[in-house]
Motif scaffolding. Structure first.
Motif, PDB file in Angstrom:
ATOM      1  N   PHE A 158       0.964  -1.031   0.016  1.00  0.00           N
ATOM      2  CA  PHE A 158      -0.108  -0.039  -0.105  1.00  0.00           C
ATOM      3  C   PHE A 158       0.914   1.170  -0.020  1.00  0.00           C
ATOM      4  O   PHE A 158       1.175   1.767  -0.997  1.00  0.00           O
ATOM      5  CB  PHE A 158      -1.045  -0.127   1.305  1.00  0.00           C
ATOM      6  CG  PHE A 158      -1.874  -1.131   1.061  1.00  0.00           C
ATOM      7  CD1 PHE A 158      -3.063  -1.002   0.185  1.00  0.00           C
ATOM      8  CD2 PHE A 158      -1.656  -2.314   1.870  1.00  0.00           C
ATOM      9  CE1 PHE A 158      -3.791  -2.151   0.238  1.00  0.00           C
ATOM     10  CE2 PHE A 158      -2.836  -3.306   1.999  1.00  0.00           C
ATOM     11  CZ  PHE A 158      -3.823  -3.322   1.099  1.00  0.00           C
ATOM     12  N   GLY A 366     -11.514  -1.774   8.033  1.00  0.00           N
ATOM     13  CA  GLY A 366     -11.086  -2.397   7.027  1.00  0.00           C
ATOM     14  C   GLY A 366     -11.565  -3.201   6.194  1.00  0.00           C
ATOM     15  O   GLY A 366     -11.682  -3.341   5.042  1.00  0.00           O
ATOM     16  N   TRP A 369     -14.018  -1.362   3.973  1.00  0.00           N
ATOM     17  CA  TRP A 369     -13.695  -0.622   2.988  1.00  0.00           C
ATOM     18  C   TRP A 369     -13.449  -1.703   1.906  1.00  0.00           C
ATOM     19  O   TRP A 369     -13.519  -1.683   0.767  1.00  0.00           O
ATOM     20  CB  TRP A 369     -12.459  -0.257   3.317  1.00  0.00           C
ATOM     21  CG  TRP A 369     -12.612   1.239   3.733  1.00  0.00           C
ATOM     22  CD1 TRP A 369     -12.258   1.663   5.199  1.00  0.00           C
ATOM     23  CD2 TRP A 369     -13.028   2.322   3.234  1.00  0.00           C
ATOM     24  NE1 TRP A 369     -12.516   3.026   5.297  1.00  0.00           N
ATOM     25  CE2 TRP A 369     -13.115   3.608   4.017  1.00  0.00           C
ATOM     26  CE3 TRP A 369     -13.483   2.751   1.983  1.00  0.00           C
ATOM     27  CZ2 TRP A 369     -13.452   4.784   4.053  1.00  0.00           C
ATOM     28  CZ3 TRP A 369     -13.868   4.017   1.628  1.00  0.00           C
ATOM     29  CH2 TRP A 369     -14.081   5.117   2.648  1.00  0.00           C
ATOM     30  N   ILE A 370     -12.862  -3.157   2.260  1.00  0.00           N
ATOM     31  CA  ILE A 370     -12.767  -4.065   1.345  1.00  0.00           C
ATOM     32  C   ILE A 370     -13.961  -4.446   0.566  1.00  0.00           C
ATOM     33  O   ILE A 370     -14.021  -4.790  -0.483  1.00  0.00           O
ATOM     34  CB  ILE A 370     -12.116  -5.294   2.076  1.00  0.00           C
ATOM     35  CG1 ILE A 370     -10.448  -4.733   2.325  1.00  0.00           C
ATOM     36  CG2 ILE A 370     -12.063  -6.547   1.121  1.00  0.00           C
ATOM     37  CD1 ILE A 370      -9.925  -6.001   3.067  1.00  0.00           C
ATOM     38  N   ARG A 373     -14.805  -1.890  -1.839  1.00  0.00           N
ATOM     39  CA  ARG A 373     -14.382  -1.908  -3.285  1.00  0.00           C
ATOM     40  C   ARG A 373     -14.778  -3.162  -3.981  1.00  0.00           C
ATOM     41  O   ARG A 373     -14.826  -3.228  -5.236  1.00  0.00           O
ATOM     42  CB  ARG A 373     -12.962  -1.928  -2.996  1.00  0.00           C
ATOM     43  CG  ARG A 373     -12.233  -1.048  -2.014  1.00  0.00           C
ATOM     44  CD  ARG A 373     -11.895   0.110  -2.768  1.00  0.00           C
ATOM     45  NE  ARG A 373     -10.496  -0.083  -3.539  1.00  0.00           N
ATOM     46  CZ  ARG A 373      -9.871   0.648  -4.496  1.00  0.00           C
ATOM     47  NH1 ARG A 373     -10.530   1.983  -4.720  1.00  0.00           N
ATOM     48  NH2 ARG A 373      -8.825   0.168  -4.977  1.00  0.00           N
ATOM     49  N   ILE A 379     -11.641  -3.479  -6.327  1.00  0.00           N
ATOM     50  CA  ILE A 379     -10.587  -4.208  -5.563  1.00  0.00           C
ATOM     51  C   ILE A 379      -9.407  -4.561  -6.230  1.00  0.00           C
ATOM     52  O   ILE A 379      -9.370  -4.950  -7.192  1.00  0.00           O
ATOM     53  CB  ILE A 379     -11.451  -5.489  -4.881  1.00  0.00           C
ATOM     54  CG1 ILE A 379     -10.572  -5.991  -3.678  1.00  0.00           C
ATOM     55  CG2 ILE A 379     -11.545  -6.503  -5.828  1.00  0.00           C
ATOM     56  CD1 ILE A 379     -11.035  -6.788  -2.758  1.00  0.00           C
ATOM     57  N   GLU A 383      -5.472  -5.716  -1.848  1.00  0.00           N
ATOM     58  CA  GLU A 383      -6.800  -5.710  -1.051  1.00  0.00           C
ATOM     59  C   GLU A 383      -7.196  -7.353  -0.987  1.00  0.00           C
ATOM     60  O   GLU A 383      -7.795  -7.858   0.136  1.00  0.00           O
ATOM     61  CB  GLU A 383      -7.969  -4.912  -1.502  1.00  0.00           C
ATOM     62  CG  GLU A 383      -7.613  -3.444  -1.256  1.00  0.00           C
ATOM     63  CD  GLU A 383      -8.218  -2.576  -2.055  1.00  0.00           C
ATOM     64  OE1 GLU A 383      -8.601  -1.289  -1.879  1.00  0.00           O
ATOM     65  OE2 GLU A 383      -8.720  -2.915  -3.123  1.00  0.00           O
ATOM     66  N   PHE A 387      -7.225  -9.728   2.462  1.00  0.00           N
ATOM     67  CA  PHE A 387      -8.430 -10.533   3.031  1.00  0.00           C
ATOM     68  C   PHE A 387      -8.328 -11.851   2.972  1.00  0.00           C
ATOM     69  O   PHE A 387      -8.700 -12.515   3.914  1.00  0.00           O
ATOM     70  CB  PHE A 387      -9.479  -9.796   2.092  1.00  0.00           C
ATOM     71  CG  PHE A 387     -10.897 -10.573   2.513  1.00  0.00           C
ATOM     72  CD1 PHE A 387     -11.689  -9.919   3.530  1.00  0.00           C
ATOM     73  CD2 PHE A 387     -11.647 -11.238   1.480  1.00  0.00           C
ATOM     74  CE1 PHE A 387     -12.911 -10.526   3.840  1.00  0.00           C
ATOM     75  CE2 PHE A 387     -12.616 -11.854   1.954  1.00  0.00           C
ATOM     76  CZ  PHE A 387     -13.379 -11.454   3.073  1.00  0.00           C
ATOM     77  N   ILE A 420      -4.789  -5.393   7.999  1.00  0.00           N
ATOM     78  CA  ILE A 420      -6.204  -4.629   7.463  1.00  0.00           C
ATOM     79  C   ILE A 420      -6.586  -3.781   8.473  1.00  0.00           C
ATOM     80  O   ILE A 420      -7.168  -2.935   8.018  1.00  0.00           O
ATOM     81  CB  ILE A 420      -7.223  -5.865   7.914  1.00  0.00           C
ATOM     82  CG1 ILE A 420      -6.974  -7.104   6.974  1.00  0.00           C
ATOM     83  CG2 ILE A 420      -8.708  -5.342   7.704  1.00  0.00           C
ATOM     84  CD1 ILE A 420      -8.129  -8.274   6.981  1.00  0.00           C
ATOM     85  N   TYR A 423      -4.807  -0.977   7.297  1.00  0.00           N
ATOM     86  CA  TYR A 423      -5.431  -0.227   5.844  1.00  0.00           C
ATOM     87  C   TYR A 423      -6.862   0.436   6.302  1.00  0.00           C
ATOM     88  O   TYR A 423      -7.274   1.407   5.624  1.00  0.00           O
ATOM     89  CB  TYR A 423      -5.852  -1.497   5.211  1.00  0.00           C
ATOM     90  CG  TYR A 423      -6.733  -1.499   3.956  1.00  0.00           C
ATOM     91  CD1 TYR A 423      -6.316  -0.874   2.683  1.00  0.00           C
ATOM     92  CD2 TYR A 423      -8.145  -1.866   4.000  1.00  0.00           C
ATOM     93  CE1 TYR A 423      -7.279  -0.780   1.666  1.00  0.00           C
ATOM     94  CE2 TYR A 423      -8.842  -1.754   2.929  1.00  0.00           C
ATOM     95  CZ  TYR A 423      -8.524  -1.125   1.840  1.00  0.00           C
ATOM     96  OH  TYR A 423      -9.580  -1.025   0.779  1.00  0.00           O
ATOM     97  N   ASN A 427      -7.342   4.398   5.273  1.00  0.00           N
ATOM     98  CA  ASN A 427      -8.767   4.838   4.379  1.00  0.00           C
ATOM     99  C   ASN A 427      -9.378   5.923   5.127  1.00  0.00           C
ATOM    100  O   ASN A 427     -10.025   6.730   4.590  1.00  0.00           O
ATOM    101  CB  ASN A 427      -9.459   3.581   4.024  1.00  0.00           C
ATOM    102  CG  ASN A 427      -8.985   3.007   2.893  1.00  0.00           C
ATOM    103  OD1 ASN A 427      -9.214   3.419   1.767  1.00  0.00           O
ATOM    104  ND2 ASN A 427      -8.077   2.057   3.209  1.00  0.00           N
TER     105      ASN A 427
END
Length: 446
Positions: A158, A366, A369-370, A373, A379, A383, A387, A420, A423, A427
């Motif tokens: 990232f 997190g 957000w995944i 996406r 995605i 990501e 996950f 995560i 992340y 975000n």
């Protein structure tokens, strides 16, 4: 600020700072319940290797072993010995920093599992504080190197902020802090696993897939399996990284997923597996006499009833790992007592909870957000990776482990969980204005 732009400065600061914490008063920390077991195997492996007797039954674990009572741990000794690499490191620490006469505390001369039976006496039937401190010498070093890799991995996937959060949260995570000060296998196997994941990701991010880093990753993962055979359970994640190797900067959708599983992918996976297995055999004399047979015995040890329960307990195998690895509970007792030789807290010894309110909330953020996406079909490879890492670890550890009544069972889950969480924080911060960003960090620090 310009100094921090140097790519070596932040990793060096992370290493030095964490090493200072992990290595503080190693002799003063009390013995973990299985350290007598690991001390015995490590000293045996080290001494026999120095003598050139690498095919001794104590290493092959077949035949009569005088230095280790192999009936004491039972079948689990095949996956729990820590391997010869960790044994050599623990033995080297003892060789250079301990003046005590060699005692094999796991031999038949002693009662099996003295700590479990509450009949242990330091320096009599379990290692003394001096022996433990010497044997632990390399653990803080490998733990600090793991934090450096965590930073590099987060940055690679990232950005630098996520890498820094991943590393620092892991540093102050009470579970990681505990194992970073013992001679158990967890830190060593975590180092090798995380390093192999980083190497594969690094190979994938280049314009063309870099096979030399892929081969190096296979070698490193072979060392991870030789340190603790259960590391093999994470191999689906490594195969997934290989499969998605050309999708680094692409949004993942059903159209390009079909292109991922090509004949080239299968050939790379076969290459990776051959190098991996060759490394396992080459670096551990345990396999030399009968590689296939000894591997089967390792697998049997994992599936043995002593290691995992046959029946699925919904509470222990499904609810407990999810709820208690993403819980909202304080952990200050672990920080307060962790360096106390006579009072290692239950939250550090027996699992329970290793989280905090910010970690739990931002982990869930997190995940949000995944999924957001995924819903928007935006995605990306990193990501998908973090996950899937969490899902694979959660499922494999849940179904292949006896229960979550020991803290080491939680350890594999915390790496993807923290990543995560980092992340999620990144975000969240991205949505804030500059003033609110500064306010957010002040609140977090408080």
């Amino acid at each position: 600020m310009q100094l921090l732009e140097n790519k070596f400065v932040i990793p060096l600061l992370i290493f030095v700072f964490s090493l200072g914490i992990f290595s503080f008063n190693l002799e003063g920390q009390g013995i973990a319940i299985d350290e007598w077991f690991h001390h015995g195997f490590s000293m045996t492996f080290f001494d026999l290797t120095r003598e050139g007797d690498v095919l001794n039954p104590c290493i092959t674990l077949n035949g009569d072993c005088e230095k280790i009572d192999l009936d004491c741990p039972g079948p689990i000794h095949r996956i729990g010995s820590g391997g010869i690499i960790k044994g050599m490191l623990v033995g080297l620490g003892d060789y250079f920093f301990s003046d005590n006469e060699r005692i094999y505390y796991t031999s038949t001369d002693f009662t099996c599992r003295p700590i479990h039976k509450d009949i242990h006496e330091s320096g009599i039937n379990i290692p003394s504080p001096e022996e433990l401190g010497a044997g632990r010498f390399f653990t803080p070093i490998f733990s600090s190197l793991t934090l450096v890799i965590a930073f590099a991995l987060g940055k690679l996937l990232f950005n630098r902020n996520i890498g820094l959060m991943f590393s620092l949260i892991l540093l102050f995570h009470t579970l990681w802090l505990h194992f970073s000060r013992t001679i158990l296998s967890e830190v060593y196997v975590s180092f090798f696993v995380l390093f192999s994941i980083y190497l594969l990701c690094y190979a994938s991010k280049k314009e063309k897939f870099d096979y030399k880093y892929c081969i190096l990753a296979a070698v490193v993962f072979g060392l991870a399996i030789n340190t603790k055979f259960t590391a093999l359970l994470i191999i689906p994640l490594l195969f997934l990284i290989i499969a998605f190797r050309d999708s680094w900067n692409m949004s993942i959708n059903t159209n390009n997923i079909k292109k991922i599983f090509s004949s080239k992918t299968y050939l790379i996976i076969i290459l990776f597996s051959v190098v991996l297995y060759s490394t396992m055999i080459a670096t551990f004399p345990y396999y030399w006499e009968d590689p296939i047979g000894q591997t089967i015995l390792q697998i049997d040890a994992i599936t043995n009833d002593n290691y995992r329960a046959v029946k699925v307990d919904l509470n222990k195998k499904i609810l407990l790992p999810f709820v208690e690895s993403v819980t909202i509970a304080p952990i200050m007792d672990s920080y307060y007592y962790l360096f106390d030789s006579n009072n290692i807290p239950e939250s550090a010894k027996s699992g329970h909870t290793f989280s905090s309110i910010p970690l739990s909330l931002f982990f869930l953020l997190g995940i949000f957000w995944i999924f957001r996406r995924i819903k928007k079909k935006q995605i990306t490879y990193p990501e998908i990776l973090i996950f899937t890492w969490y899902v694979i670890t959660y499922l494999t550890v849940s179904f292949f482990t006896e229960s979550y009544n020991a803290s080491r069972h939680f350890l594999p889950v915390i790496f993807p969980m923290i990543l995560i969480m980092a992340y999620g924080v990144d975000n969240f911060i991205f949505q804030l204005k500059n003033f609110l960003k500064r306010l957010f960090w002040i609140i977090i620090l408080i």
